[in-house]
Design an enzyme around this catalytic site. Structure first.
Site, PDB file in Angstrom:
ATOM      1  CG  ASN A 145      -0.633   0.414   2.219  1.00 40.31           C
ATOM      2  OD1 ASN A 145       0.713   0.411   2.560  1.00 40.31           O
ATOM      3  ND2 ASN A 145      -1.084   0.137   3.384  1.00 40.31           N
TER       4      ASN A 145
ATOM      5  CE  LYS B 279      10.269  -1.511   9.615  1.00 45.17           C
ATOM      6  NZ  LYS B 279      11.543  -1.754   8.790  1.00 45.17           N
TER       7      LYS B 279
ATOM      8  CG  ASN C  12      -1.708  -0.814  10.058  1.00 48.12           C
ATOM      9  OD1 ASN C  12      -2.910  -0.867   9.257  1.00 48.12           O
ATOM     10  ND2 ASN C  12      -1.165   0.298   9.619  1.00 48.12           N
TER      11      ASN C  12
ATOM     12  CB  SER D  31       9.934  -9.939  15.589  1.00 42.34           C
ATOM     13  OG  SER D  31      10.846  -9.529  16.791  1.00 42.34           O
TER      14      SER D  31
ATOM     15  CE1 TYR E 122       6.915  -5.252  14.922  1.00 40.84           C
ATOM     16  CE2 TYR E 122       8.127  -5.404  16.639  1.00 40.84           C
ATOM     17  CZ  TYR E 122       7.749  -6.076  14.983  1.00 40.84           C
ATOM     18  OH  TYR E 122       8.651  -6.678  14.739  1.00 40.84           O
TER      19      TYR E 122
ATOM     20  CE  LYS F  16       5.346  -8.881  13.323  1.00 34.50           C
ATOM     21  NZ  LYS F  16       5.074  -8.754  11.510  1.00 34.50           N
TER      22      LYS F  16
ATOM     23  CG  ASN G  97      18.346  -7.084  16.436  1.00 31.66           C
ATOM     24  OD1 ASN G  97      18.285  -7.758  16.702  1.00 31.66           O
ATOM     25  ND2 ASN G  97      18.109  -5.722  16.776  1.00 31.66           N
TER      26      ASN G  97
ATOM     27  CG  ASP H 110      16.873  -1.202  24.166  1.00 27.12           C
ATOM     28  OD1 ASP H 110      15.969  -1.553  23.189  1.00 27.12           O
ATOM     29  OD2 ASP H 110      18.107  -0.774  23.980  1.00 27.12           O
TER      30      ASP H 110
HETATM   31  C1  UD1 Z   1      13.585  -3.132  17.411  1.00 25.25           C
HETATM   32  C2  UD1 Z   1      12.234  -3.351  18.433  1.00 25.25           C
HETATM   33  C3  UD1 Z   1      11.952  -4.957  18.119  1.00 25.25           C
HETATM   34  C4  UD1 Z   1      12.127  -5.252  16.902  1.00 25.25           C
HETATM   35  C5  UD1 Z   1      13.256  -4.234  16.119  1.00 25.25           C
HETATM   36  C6  UD1 Z   1      12.460  -4.791  13.971  1.00 25.25           C
HETATM   37  C7  UD1 Z   1      13.034  -2.337  20.242  1.00 25.25           C
HETATM   38  C8  UD1 Z   1      13.008  -2.523  21.632  1.00 25.25           C
HETATM   39  N1  UD1 Z   1      13.059  -3.568  19.894  1.00 25.25           N
HETATM   40  O1  UD1 Z   1      14.963  -4.210  18.199  1.00 25.25           O
HETATM   41  O2  UD1 Z   1      10.627  -4.889  18.601  1.00 25.25           O
HETATM   42  O3  UD1 Z   1      11.007  -6.005  16.037  1.00 25.25           O
HETATM   43  O4  UD1 Z   1      13.574  -3.911  16.236  1.00 25.25           O
HETATM   44  O5  UD1 Z   1      13.980  -4.165  13.398  1.00 25.25           O
HETATM   45  O6  UD1 Z   1      12.564  -1.101  19.644  1.00 25.25           O
HETATM   46  N2  UD1 Z   1      20.535   1.414  19.931  1.00 25.25           N
HETATM   47  C9  UD1 Z   1      21.188   2.813  20.793  1.00 25.25           C
HETATM   48  N3  UD1 Z   1      21.482   3.565  19.511  1.00 25.25           N
HETATM   49  C10 UD1 Z   1      20.423   3.658  18.567  1.00 25.25           C
HETATM   50  C11 UD1 Z   1      19.600   3.021  18.546  1.00 25.25           C
HETATM   51  C12 UD1 Z   1      19.510   1.351  19.148  1.00 25.25           C
HETATM   52  O7  UD1 Z   1      22.310   1.324  20.963  1.00 25.25           O
HETATM   53  O8  UD1 Z   1      19.984   4.914  18.219  1.00 25.25           O
HETATM   54  C13 UD1 Z   1      20.891  -0.107  20.275  1.00 25.25           C
HETATM   55  C14 UD1 Z   1      19.376  -0.789  21.383  1.00 25.25           C
HETATM   56  O9  UD1 Z   1      19.549  -0.055  22.613  1.00 25.25           O
HETATM   57  C15 UD1 Z   1      20.068  -2.334  21.383  1.00 25.25           C
HETATM   58  C16 UD1 Z   1      20.772  -2.431  19.594  1.00 25.25           C
HETATM   59  O10 UD1 Z   1      21.203  -0.580  19.435  1.00 25.25           O
HETATM   60  O11 UD1 Z   1      20.873  -2.273  21.980  1.00 25.25           O
HETATM   61  C17 UD1 Z   1      19.603  -2.306  18.974  1.00 25.25           C
HETATM   62  O12 UD1 Z   1      18.368  -1.802  18.158  1.00 25.25           O
HETATM   63  P1  UD1 Z   1      17.835  -1.725  16.792  1.00 25.25           P
HETATM   64  O13 UD1 Z   1      18.275  -1.897  16.146  1.00 25.25           O
HETATM   65  O14 UD1 Z   1      16.476  -0.802  17.654  1.00 25.25           O
HETATM   66  O15 UD1 Z   1      17.298  -3.178  17.405  1.00 25.25           O
HETATM   67  P2  UD1 Z   1      16.105  -3.912  18.608  1.00 25.25           P
HETATM   68  O16 UD1 Z   1      16.113  -3.312  19.459  1.00 25.25           O
HETATM   69  O17 UD1 Z   1      16.857  -5.064  18.560  1.00 25.25           O
END
Ligand code: UD1
Length: 340
Positions: free
Chosen positions: A33, A86, A101, A126, A151, A155, A181, A300
């Protein structure tokens, strides 16, 4: 040539999966979409594979449109269902949008699949369903923990809906793939991740900082009980992930599945800390990343990485590409989109 429907096929994981499906000779129909994707992705897919997939701009929340689609395409042999929202934070602010959605659309698609003689269905799930698992690496038998966000709940509920439907359906076979990830992009840099607004995920935030779109990356917490104090995740290259979808679909098409609802983890099996991801990026890009240590982010988990044995042995799939490969491709993609 089997016809496969890919919902959300212009999104990040969807577009990479369409490429791999076409490479394996499948005929692909994409529904999207365009709420969180661009029509230009279709050109990227076509440039990589030399073949333009069929595209229908359709909103799966419109039940009658879904019904019409399956009347026209009643020869669909399999569905890979990516279409969903997501963003964790957005789901907390607007839960009903997420239930509409991610849940209504799933129900509408399954209702149509139930009318076919045979239906094969792959669902994007996920690792968020495990929450903070008690044991690492995380196996598929680890308990599903109460969801941290609407979210995450969609799932869990999505998997339950499919499982219940499979119990009473003679023709439906389904696989739920629990992604860790997903990062990186196609090596051609013709498709990749396209976050709208400020990225919430780590890797696009890193590449946008390095290219100068963001001033500084905040590392969310360095006081976790891990080796360097930062959180640990299992970063899986999106091309490896895309290939896993093709393998899972082939398993269903060849009737090799053991039960009509199966679940697989998709990860590399290796955990990397946030600081290790930054180091990998700096190594492959030659850039120095501007980052600071910031407070922890609410919600987290400390560490999550996959036990990969079931996917390796039963599905016959394992990841090939490294974190360095993923970071190099993510950087190539970031540079490519900013040049346009
Ligand atoms: C996140 C979602 C998860 C989802 C996935 C999809 C949350 C809490 N979880 O996973 O439900 O399935 O994305 O892709 O949002 N980090 C930093 N700085 C940043 C961004 C992230 O330090 O600016 C760190 C986070 O604390 C984490 C790691 O990087 O430890 C990965 O973060 P992210 O990419 O957002 O993934 P998830 O949190 O694992």
């Amino acid at each position: 040539m089997s016809k496969i429907l890919v919902t959300g096929g212009l999104g990040f994981i969807g577009s990479h999966t369409v490429v791999e499906l076409q490479k394996e000779g499948f005929e692909v129909v994409i529904i999207d979409n365009l709420s969180n994707s661009s029509i230009n992705v279709l050109d990227g897919i076509t440039a990589i594979t030399g073949k333009k997939p069929i595209f229908e701009k359709l909103d799966l929340r419109e039940k009658s449109a879904v019904q019409e689609f399956f009347k026209t395409h009643n020869d669909v042999k399999g569905v890979i269902h990516f279409a969903a929202s997501k963003a964790v934070g957005e789901s907390v602010e607007n839960p009903l949008l997420y239930y509409e959605n991610n849940i209504n659309t799933l129900v509408y698609v399954l209702q149509e699949l139930n009318k076919l003689k045979e239906a094969n269905f792959i669902f994007s799930s996920s690792c968020t369903v495990y929450g903070q698992a008690d044991e690492l690496p995380i196996t598929e038998n680890a308990p599903v923990k109460p969801a941290e966000s609407p979210y995450g709940n969609t799932k869990q509920i999505g998997e339950e809906i499919i499982k219940d439907t499979c119990k009473v359906s003679a023709q439906l076979n389904a696989i739920a793939l629990r992604y860790f990830n997903p990062v990186g992009s196609h090596e051609s840099a013709l498709i990749g991740e396209l976050p709208i607004g400020v990225p919430q995920n780590l890797v696009p935030f890193i590449t946008q900082t390095a290219i100068g779109l963001r001033e500084q990356l905040s590392v969310f917490g360095d006081d976790y009980p891990t080796e360097d104090g930062t959180c640990i995740r299992d970063y899986i290259h999106v091309v490896d992930l895309a290939k896993a979808h093709v393998v899972a679909l082939q398993r269903l098409l060849a009737h090799k599945n053991e039960t009509n609802f199966e679940v697989f983890n998709l990860g590399t099996g290796t955990g990397s800390s946030v600081l290790e991801v930054i180091k990998s990026f700096e190594r492959v890009s030659g850039e120095t990343l501007n980052y600071k240590i910031a407070p922890r982010r609410a919600g987290d988990v400390i560490a999550a990485y996959a036990h990969t044995e079931k996917a390796n042995k039963v599905l016959g799939w394992k990841s090939d590409l490294t974190l360095d490969d993923a970071m190099a491709s993510a950087w190539k993609w970031e540079k490519h989109i900013r040049e346009q």
